[in-house]
Design a protein around this motif. Structure first.
Motif, PDB file in Angstrom:
ATOM      1  N   ALA A 297       0.922  -1.035  -0.032  1.00  0.00           N
ATOM      2  CA  ALA A 297       0.105   0.021   0.028  1.00  0.00           C
ATOM      3  C   ALA A 297       0.922   1.133  -0.078  1.00  0.00           C
ATOM      4  O   ALA A 297       1.898   1.307   0.689  1.00  0.00           O
ATOM      5  N   LYS A 298       0.380   2.343  -0.722  1.00  0.00           N
ATOM      6  CA  LYS A 298       1.218   3.584  -0.815  1.00  0.00           C
ATOM      7  C   LYS A 298       0.415   4.659  -0.389  1.00  0.00           C
ATOM      8  O   LYS A 298      -0.785   4.638  -0.863  1.00  0.00           O
ATOM      9  N   GLU A 299       0.978   5.383   0.490  1.00  0.00           N
ATOM     10  CA  GLU A 299       0.128   6.521   0.942  1.00  0.00           C
ATOM     11  C   GLU A 299       1.013   8.050   0.682  1.00  0.00           C
ATOM     12  O   GLU A 299       2.238   7.931   0.815  1.00  0.00           O
ATOM     13  N   ALA A 300       0.450   9.007   0.494  1.00  0.00           N
ATOM     14  CA  ALA A 300       1.134  10.389   0.447  1.00  0.00           C
ATOM     15  C   ALA A 300       2.020  10.579   1.560  1.00  0.00           C
ATOM     16  O   ALA A 300       1.484  10.428   2.704  1.00  0.00           O
ATOM     17  N   ARG A 301       3.118  10.897   1.200  1.00  0.00           N
ATOM     18  CA  ARG A 301       4.388  11.237   2.395  1.00  0.00           C
ATOM     19  C   ARG A 301       3.742  12.803   2.930  1.00  0.00           C
ATOM     20  O   ARG A 301       4.450  12.957   4.023  1.00  0.00           O
TER      21      ARG A 301
END
Length: 196
Positions: A106-110
């Motif tokens: 899963a990728k989430e905004a930094r």
């Protein structure tokens, strides 16, 4: 990178680091208590969708037998724009949470200013466009060389999906989080560019 330049140099455009979730140690990933779980049954999982060939986001089903999605509460890696988390589709059994299907990342905004659907849609659109170009490349190569050589030169991009979830545990805008997920790629890889 462009994000670094915008954050460091852009007048009035500094981005705020996403500090909601902290880096995990390698052994924490198996602890069920450290997973944020979202299910259709309690309406915390609201939608799963992918980008169609026509460029529209269309609902797609969970893996057969899955009831929801789980994302580890802390990230294991970070890039210029996104944090990476272990992720999986799951079902609940009498023994607890059980994995269904393949392992995901899963990728989430930094940065907190990008914790919205627009950021993930841009990423999904970019990945879909890259696959379109790869398909064109693969087609041309297949007409120029024999099948074995063409197979060795085939380019593919990881397919991605986006989960829309209700989450009041963290400080998401309107308690809505967007989880961009793609298959976890086994192995060690060398990154040959800096995305700039």
């Amino acid at each position: 990178t462009l994000t670094t330049m915008r954050t460091a140099l852009g007048p009035g455009t500094k981005l705020t680091p996403n500090k909601m979730k902290q880096k995990q140690s390698a052994d924490e990933v198996t602890d069920a208590a450290n997973w944020d779980k979202y299910f259709f049954s309690n309406k915390t999982l609201q939608r799963k969708y992918a980008l169609s060939r026509a460029g529209r986001h269309e609902d797609v089903p969970l893996e057969p037998g899955a009831e929801g999605v789980a994302m580890h509460a802390t990230y294991f890696g970070k890039g210029a724009e996104r944090l990476a988390f272990d992720c999986k589709e799951v079902r609940m059994t009498a023994q607890g949470m059980e994995d269904v299907g393949i392992r995901l990342v899963a990728k989430e905004a930094r940065h907190t200013e990008q914790l919205d659907a627009k950021f993930h849609h841009r990423m999904a659109n970019m990945q879909a466009r890259a696959q379109e170009l790869a398909d064109r490349f693969n087609d041309r190569v297949s007409r120029l060389v024999d099948a074995e050589e063409a197979a060795a030169m085939t380019i593919n991009f990881a397919p991605c999906v986006i989960y829309q979830v209700y989450d009041d545990k963290y400080d998401y805008p309107n308690n809505t989080a967007w989880i961009f997920a793609e298959p976890y790629l086994e192995g060690h890889f060398h990154k040959w560019n800096n995305n700039a």
